[in-house]
Design a protein around this motif. Sequence first.
Motif, PDB file in Angstrom:
ATOM      1  N   GLN A   6       0.851  -1.189   0.000  1.00 44.90           N
ATOM      2  CA  GLN A   6       0.000   0.000   0.000  1.00 44.90           C
ATOM      3  C   GLN A   6       0.884   1.235   0.000  1.00 44.90           C
ATOM      4  O   GLN A   6       2.005   1.230   0.522  1.00 44.90           O
ATOM      5  CB  GLN A   6      -0.990  -0.014   1.154  1.00 44.90           C
ATOM      6  CG  GLN A   6      -0.452   0.331   2.503  1.00 44.90           C
ATOM      7  CD  GLN A   6      -1.515   0.193   3.565  1.00 44.90           C
ATOM      8  OE1 GLN A   6      -1.868  -0.917   3.937  1.00 44.90           O
ATOM      9  NE2 GLN A   6      -2.022   1.301   4.070  1.00 44.90           N
ATOM     10  N   SER A  13      -5.172   5.743  -0.093  1.00 44.82           N
ATOM     11  CA  SER A  13      -4.226   4.642   0.051  1.00 44.82           C
ATOM     12  C   SER A  13      -4.371   3.737  -1.170  1.00 44.82           C
ATOM     13  O   SER A  13      -5.423   3.131  -1.384  1.00 44.82           O
ATOM     14  CB  SER A  13      -4.516   3.860   1.334  1.00 44.82           C
ATOM     15  OG  SER A  13      -3.534   2.882   1.526  1.00 44.82           O
ATOM     16  N   GLN A  14      -3.331   3.679  -1.972  1.00 48.34           N
ATOM     17  CA  GLN A  14      -3.353   2.821  -3.157  1.00 48.34           C
ATOM     18  C   GLN A  14      -2.840   1.438  -2.799  1.00 48.34           C
ATOM     19  O   GLN A  14      -1.891   1.302  -2.028  1.00 48.34           O
ATOM     20  CB  GLN A  14      -2.453   3.381  -4.257  1.00 48.34           C
ATOM     21  CG  GLN A  14      -2.965   4.621  -4.917  1.00 48.34           C
ATOM     22  CD  GLN A  14      -2.043   5.061  -6.046  1.00 48.34           C
ATOM     23  OE1 GLN A  14      -0.833   4.932  -5.952  1.00 48.34           O
ATOM     24  NE2 GLN A  14      -2.628   5.577  -7.107  1.00 48.34           N
ATOM     25  N   ILE A  15      -3.458   0.420  -3.386  1.00 46.58           N
ATOM     26  CA  ILE A  15      -2.958  -0.940  -3.273  1.00 46.58           C
ATOM     27  C   ILE A  15      -2.253  -1.239  -4.582  1.00 46.58           C
ATOM     28  O   ILE A  15      -2.844  -1.133  -5.663  1.00 46.58           O
ATOM     29  CB  ILE A  15      -4.087  -1.947  -3.001  1.00 46.58           C
ATOM     30  CG1 ILE A  15      -4.729  -1.639  -1.648  1.00 46.58           C
ATOM     31  CG2 ILE A  15      -3.548  -3.377  -3.047  1.00 46.58           C
ATOM     32  CD1 ILE A  15      -5.901  -2.523  -1.300  1.00 46.58           C
ATOM     33  N   SER A  32      -7.768   1.993  -5.115  1.00 47.81           N
ATOM     34  CA  SER A  32      -7.479   3.051  -4.150  1.00 47.81           C
ATOM     35  C   SER A  32      -8.596   3.091  -3.119  1.00 47.81           C
ATOM     36  O   SER A  32      -9.763   2.893  -3.453  1.00 47.81           O
ATOM     37  CB  SER A  32      -7.397   4.411  -4.849  1.00 47.81           C
ATOM     38  OG  SER A  32      -6.313   4.454  -5.723  1.00 47.81           O
ATOM     39  N   LEU A  33      -8.221   3.360  -1.875  1.00 44.37           N
ATOM     40  CA  LEU A  33      -9.192   3.437  -0.784  1.00 44.37           C
ATOM     41  C   LEU A  33      -9.008   4.753  -0.038  1.00 44.37           C
ATOM     42  O   LEU A  33      -7.894   5.244   0.107  1.00 44.37           O
ATOM     43  CB  LEU A  33      -8.996   2.275   0.180  1.00 44.37           C
ATOM     44  CG  LEU A  33      -9.177   0.877  -0.422  1.00 44.37           C
ATOM     45  CD1 LEU A  33      -8.630  -0.165   0.520  1.00 44.37           C
ATOM     46  CD2 LEU A  33     -10.629   0.622  -0.717  1.00 44.37           C
ATOM     47  N   ALA A  39      -6.999  -0.675   3.791  1.00 44.36           N
ATOM     48  CA  ALA A  39      -6.063  -1.220   2.806  1.00 44.36           C
ATOM     49  C   ALA A  39      -5.206  -2.344   3.391  1.00 44.36           C
ATOM     50  O   ALA A  39      -4.918  -3.319   2.697  1.00 44.36           O
ATOM     51  CB  ALA A  39      -5.178  -0.117   2.251  1.00 44.36           C
TER      52      ALA A  39
END
Length: 97
Positions: A6, A13-15, A32-33, A39
């Motif tokens: 992440q 927060s990108q995975i 993305s969250l 995440a």
Amino acid sequence: MTVYSQHANRGKSQILATYQSADGVVSKTVTSLGDARLAAPIVDALSRISAFATVPVGVHDRRERRGRACPHQHLAALTDAAVRAALLTGAHSLWYE
């Protein structure tokens, strides 16, 4: 094997999925969250799935000097939902029965 991580980017927060391709190491955004706490368990689950799917391919059956690789047909089930039902028939391995 794909490694998931992440990364904070623009307040989200990108995975990321990182893997080896013919062109070298590639890293791509999976999703993305808005909440970084969400995440972490997703990254953990995706990493575990990737690790569990990869390990059997790297193990060789040396019983009775056969030297065969373990079945790898189960990997198709990770990307093709139509293949998943066949895992229960016992044709691939005792792992699925």
